[in-house]
Design an enzyme around this catalytic site. Structure first.
Site, PDB file in Angstrom:
ATOM      1  N   CYS A 137       0.868  -1.180   0.000  1.00 59.80           N
ATOM      2  CA  CYS A 137       0.000   0.000   0.000  1.00 59.80           C
ATOM      3  C   CYS A 137       0.902   1.227   0.000  1.00 59.80           C
ATOM      4  O   CYS A 137       1.669   1.428   0.945  1.00 59.80           O
ATOM      5  CB  CYS A 137      -0.871  -0.031   1.254  1.00 59.80           C
ATOM      6  SG  CYS A 137      -1.863   1.449   1.489  1.00 59.80           S
ATOM      7  N   CYS A 145      -0.718   3.480  -6.604  1.00 66.75           N
ATOM      8  CA  CYS A 145      -1.649   2.890  -5.634  1.00 66.75           C
ATOM      9  C   CYS A 145      -1.816   1.447  -6.087  1.00 66.75           C
ATOM     10  O   CYS A 145      -2.027   1.191  -7.281  1.00 66.75           O
ATOM     11  CB  CYS A 145      -2.991   3.626  -5.682  1.00 66.75           C
ATOM     12  SG  CYS A 145      -4.301   2.761  -4.775  1.00 66.75           S
TER      13      CYS A 145
HETATM   14  N1  DGL Z   1      -3.965   0.425  -2.028  1.00 66.34           N
HETATM   15  C1  DGL Z   1      -3.627   1.593  -1.329  1.00 66.34           C
HETATM   16  C2  DGL Z   1      -2.393   2.288  -1.910  1.00 66.34           C
HETATM   17  O1  DGL Z   1      -1.576   1.673  -2.539  1.00 66.34           O
HETATM   18  C3  DGL Z   1      -4.613   2.612  -0.885  1.00 66.34           C
HETATM   19  C4  DGL Z   1      -6.045   2.584  -1.018  1.00 66.34           C
HETATM   20  C5  DGL Z   1      -6.813   3.353   0.053  1.00 66.34           C
HETATM   21  O2  DGL Z   1      -7.043   4.560  -0.093  1.00 66.34           O
HETATM   22  O3  DGL Z   1      -7.154   2.693   1.033  1.00 66.34           O
HETATM   23  O4  DGL Z   1      -2.188   3.449  -1.708  1.00 66.34           O
END
Ligand code: DGL
Length: 282
Positions: free
Chosen positions: A84, A198
């Site tokens: 993330c 993301c």
């Molecule tokens: N998958 C997450 C990232 O790479 C974030 C998504 C969220 O906002 O929870 O930033």
């Protein structure tokens, strides 16, 4: 240690705990599964606190450290991957200070985009939080001062990726609106690389490609992370045995995403045998 406990430790496959706010980190799992067979994945989605991109930095620091300390205690993984960008650009050093295993972070791939752009214009598509982070400013300052960097933050795209994995369709009109700032006609030079900063976004890569008015290279961090994970397992002497049958786990801190579409998508991403669990944490 009792003989059965010793046997469990000896027979245990190399295990990596992979963490995200939702299903986005599964894009990282896909890269890891395609490169390192024989590695067991414990996937933890903190969906009780989803989305991370709209939460305060203080809240996220406390929450992520709390959830991961508990999960690492319970599963004793050999490695942790923070799949993330929103979390990694904030809490990597906090986690490394409290955990004794290697902690691999996923951060926007600004460096490879800046190194390979032909036009000198690169895009960053991430959460609103990631595009504003000090960490991201530093990546741009370190690697992309010779480029124009167009930053677009979108929480909507994160939700769209979540829905897509549950089997819902994706609106091309909405995607085109989200991408509009990258393809503005008034710019003197065209963007040629867009960083998917993301982990949810590579799940929609085919649809993003369809909606781009001209071809660009979409760059994500999946392969680089898989390479890093393999390298760390190799240097720790944790050889994986592809003949071992693995039961992966997909855990949710809120209601589990569990329907036939999701199970199918998990198989397409490379999970063969898996169990889905809820372990509610408010
Ligand atoms: N998958 C997450 C990232 O790479 C974030 C998504 C969220 O906002 O929870 O930033």
């Amino acid at each position: 240690m009792s003989p059965s406990a010793i046997e469990e430790v000896v027979q245990r496959p190399p295990t990596v705990l992979i963490f995200d706010s939702g299903v986005g980190g599964l894009s990282i799992c896909q890269s890891i599964l395609s490169r390192c067979s024989g590695v067991r994945i414990i996937y933890v989605a903190d969906n009780a606190s989803f989305p991370y991109g709209t939460k305060s930095e203080d809240y996220l620091r406390r929450r992520i450290t709390f959830v991961l300390s508990g999960q690492c205690e319970q599963y004793q993984p050999d490695m942790l991957v923070i799949a993330c960008n929103t979390a990694s650009t904030l809490v990597l050093s906090d986690l490394r200070a409290v955990l004794s295993i290697p902690v691999v972070g996923v951060v926007p791939a600004i460096k490879p985009a800046a190194e390979t752009t032909q036009t000198g214009v690169i895009g960053l598509l991430a959460t609103a939080a990631t595009v504003q982070r000090h960490y991201t400013d530093q990546l741009v300052a370190d690697f992309a001062t010779h480029c124009d960097v167009i930053r677009v933050g979108s929480s909507r795209l994160v939700e769209m990726a979540e829905s897509y994995l549950r089997g819902e369709s994706v609106s091309e009109t909405e995607l085109a609106e989200i991408l509009a700032d990258f393809f503005c006609n008034t710019m003197p030079r065209r963007v040629d690389k867009i960083v998917l900063g993301c982990t949810h976004f590579p799940l929609l890569k085919a649809q993003l490609e369809q909606c781009a008015p001209h071809p660009v290279e979409w760059i994500d961090s999946g392969n680089a992370i898989a390479k890093r994970v393999t390298g760390l397992f190799d240097s720790a002497g944790l050889a994986s045995d592809s003949s071992i049958e693995l039961m992966h786990k997909v855990r949710f801190t809120g209601s589990a995403v569990a329907n036939k579409h999701f199970n199918q998508r998990l198989r397409l991403l490379g999970f063969q045998d898996f169990e889905i669990e809820e372990y509610i944490i408010d």
